[in-house]
Design a protein around this motif. Sequence first.
Motif, PDB file in Angstrom:
ATOM      1  N   ASP A 228       0.845  12.226  -6.947  1.00 43.45           N
ATOM      2  CA  ASP A 228       1.437  11.930  -5.820  1.00 43.45           C
ATOM      3  C   ASP A 228       0.478  11.639  -4.505  1.00 43.45           C
ATOM      4  O   ASP A 228       0.946  10.912  -3.360  1.00 43.45           O
ATOM      5  N   GLY A 229      -0.591  12.311  -4.268  1.00 39.31           N
ATOM      6  CA  GLY A 229      -1.450  12.089  -3.142  1.00 39.31           C
ATOM      7  C   GLY A 229      -1.999  10.675  -3.198  1.00 39.31           C
ATOM      8  O   GLY A 229      -2.332  10.195  -2.045  1.00 39.31           O
ATOM      9  N   ILE A 230      -2.312  10.188  -4.243  1.00 40.39           N
ATOM     10  CA  ILE A 230      -3.027   8.697  -4.523  1.00 40.39           C
ATOM     11  C   ILE A 230      -2.110   7.836  -3.895  1.00 40.39           C
ATOM     12  O   ILE A 230      -2.233   6.920  -3.245  1.00 40.39           O
ATOM     13  N   ALA A 231      -0.680   7.858  -4.431  1.00 42.61           N
ATOM     14  CA  ALA A 231       0.383   6.956  -4.117  1.00 42.61           C
ATOM     15  C   ALA A 231       0.560   7.186  -2.463  1.00 42.61           C
ATOM     16  O   ALA A 231       0.603   6.071  -1.867  1.00 42.61           O
ATOM     17  N   PHE A 232       0.668   8.377  -1.979  1.00 44.53           N
ATOM     18  CA  PHE A 232       0.619   8.399  -0.266  1.00 44.53           C
ATOM     19  C   PHE A 232      -0.534   7.913   0.319  1.00 44.53           C
ATOM     20  O   PHE A 232      -0.259   7.108   1.200  1.00 44.53           O
ATOM     21  N   ALA A 233      -1.644   8.099  -0.332  1.00 47.58           N
ATOM     22  CA  ALA A 233      -2.992   7.598   0.400  1.00 47.58           C
ATOM     23  C   ALA A 233      -2.904   5.952   0.231  1.00 47.58           C
ATOM     24  O   ALA A 233      -3.094   5.224   1.230  1.00 47.58           O
ATOM     25  N   ALA A 234      -2.560   5.435  -0.963  1.00 50.66           N
ATOM     26  CA  ALA A 234      -2.638   4.066  -1.074  1.00 50.66           C
ATOM     27  C   ALA A 234      -1.583   3.282  -0.071  1.00 50.66           C
ATOM     28  O   ALA A 234      -1.694   2.286   0.372  1.00 50.66           O
ATOM     29  N   ARG A 235      -0.462   4.054  -0.062  1.00 49.94           N
ATOM     30  CA  ARG A 235       0.483   3.439   1.040  1.00 49.94           C
ATOM     31  C   ARG A 235       0.212   3.518   2.584  1.00 49.94           C
ATOM     32  O   ARG A 235       0.794   2.655   3.329  1.00 49.94           O
ATOM     33  N   ASN A 236      -0.317   4.626   3.028  1.00 51.15           N
ATOM     34  CA  ASN A 236      -0.450   5.057   4.542  1.00 51.15           C
ATOM     35  C   ASN A 236      -1.769   5.217   4.833  1.00 51.15           C
ATOM     36  O   ASN A 236      -1.963   5.078   5.985  1.00 51.15           O
ATOM     37  N   GLY A 237      -2.874   5.660   3.915  1.00 47.34           N
ATOM     38  CA  GLY A 237      -3.959   6.220   4.542  1.00 47.34           C
ATOM     39  C   GLY A 237      -4.928   4.890   4.856  1.00 47.34           C
ATOM     40  O   GLY A 237      -4.747   3.736   4.438  1.00 47.34           O
ATOM     41  N   GLU A 238      -5.720   5.082   5.986  1.00 49.60           N
ATOM     42  CA  GLU A 238      -6.598   4.066   6.563  1.00 49.60           C
ATOM     43  C   GLU A 238      -8.019   4.176   6.307  1.00 49.60           C
ATOM     44  O   GLU A 238      -8.981   3.791   6.101  1.00 49.60           O
ATOM     45  N   VAL A 239      -8.311   5.595   6.268  1.00 50.11           N
ATOM     46  CA  VAL A 239      -9.697   6.399   5.912  1.00 50.11           C
ATOM     47  C   VAL A 239      -9.343   7.431   4.944  1.00 50.11           C
ATOM     48  O   VAL A 239      -8.500   8.420   5.068  1.00 50.11           O
ATOM     49  N   LEU A 240     -10.120   7.283   3.630  1.00 46.40           N
ATOM     50  CA  LEU A 240      -9.514   8.239   2.672  1.00 46.40           C
ATOM     51  C   LEU A 240     -10.888   9.026   2.260  1.00 46.40           C
ATOM     52  O   LEU A 240     -11.962   8.220   2.204  1.00 46.40           O
ATOM     53  N   PHE A 241     -10.917  10.219   2.209  1.00 51.81           N
ATOM     54  CA  PHE A 241     -11.801  10.922   1.731  1.00 51.81           C
ATOM     55  C   PHE A 241     -11.982  11.390   0.282  1.00 51.81           C
ATOM     56  O   PHE A 241     -11.059  11.875  -0.196  1.00 51.81           O
TER      57      PHE A 241
END
Length: 444
Positions: A228-241
């Motif tokens: 779920d976190g990867i899907a959210f990050a891929a859709r919304n994130g601009e900087v991922l840690f």
Amino acid sequence: MARREGPALWAVFLWPGGHHHGAWRLPGSPGADLLSFENYRRMAVEAEKAKIDMVFLGDRLDAWPLPDEYLARTARGARLETLTLTGALAAATERIGLVATASTTFSEPFNLARMIGSLDHISGGRVGWNVVTSYTDDQAQNFGLDHIPARPERYSRAQEFLDVAKGLWDTYEDDAVFRDKETGQFFDPAKLHKLNHKGSHFQVAGPMNMERPPQGYPVICQAGASKDGIAFAARNGEVLFSVNSSIERSREYYNQIKEGAIAAGRSPDEVKVLASINPVLGKTAEDAQRKYDQMQSLLDDDVSRHFAEMYFGIDLAKYDLDELVPEIELPEVGRGMPRAHQEYMLTRARDQKLTMRQLVYGFNGTNIYPKSAEEAADEFQEWYETGACDGFILQISHVPEGVTDFCELVVPILRRRGLIREEYAGRTMRENLGLAFPRNQYAK
């Protein structure tokens, strides 16, 4: 694979006593000044002088889930609220980005969007929001809940929360406000938009009572590594840690995120992935080892054991401490650290063929290890140039010396190799990171 050229992106992750659990006991630790603003200010200013891209401020909404007798022998229960601290650091710095952590599970969109938008105005467009959903029952119990909501529910709420926040930041179109003193017209009412949101989790009318933030939207940061976190990050994130136990695993995560961004209709260049590599630094390998050994000697065995149990959310009594670290069934939700952190530490321990005793009683809180400045620069260069990341987030082991060591020992080497910027590229965090200015959703 063609080797990448140009500077990487750099972030320093500051924790008041340092990320190593024994570091608060070092002679050079701030001690009584642990939570003083001056402690944070001097590290942020030093990082800015080195042209580091951002200061990252992590947070969690509990003291720390340890029994009181063990918590009392750590500095983990002491930290400042990140939005407040970001406002103070904005006034003390000029160019460096400032990333604050705030939870969507225990906040309301209007309040949080207003606070973060205000920080972006105050800083002149240098703020990022680390969007978290929180993950433990201990945090939930500070907000009237017995248990943390299930991960799918948390991410569903987070998505709607972020959509509402962006809608509120878009209240005024970019050219809506012109402040004409002669005519008495402050803004064009045709370019003011009410949200009128009614969703599964929130009802928010709007409009937001401020002009659009200088960056359009503050930079959206994320560290999700579950499905779920990867899907959210891929859709919304601009900087991922990201935290990964090897360069190969980091490349896999990097490619997964970039492919996920494309699947979500985004350019992979819209997502910057920063890998967590955390060396204790010295001029020589021997110097670094001495610093590392000093910190390790300050670990408390009982505290380390309880830290490890908390971190992994498991009862260690059922494991043979003299056997190699086995495959461990981790709890699904409510206990321990985020799943990605747990898997990272366990995978690295198995790769290094550690025993459970070595893992538990040498548990220093994250992947911290000694490296000379040249060795560290070599490692950073390999990860970056071979496509494992777009840059790095350094979980500084001991403060403030760890920041000084990186800036004085490693940055000159990185600069000679072209791996860190000579000067900031622009005034805003977006400009410095090479991120586009987001279009207002209401603009024609």
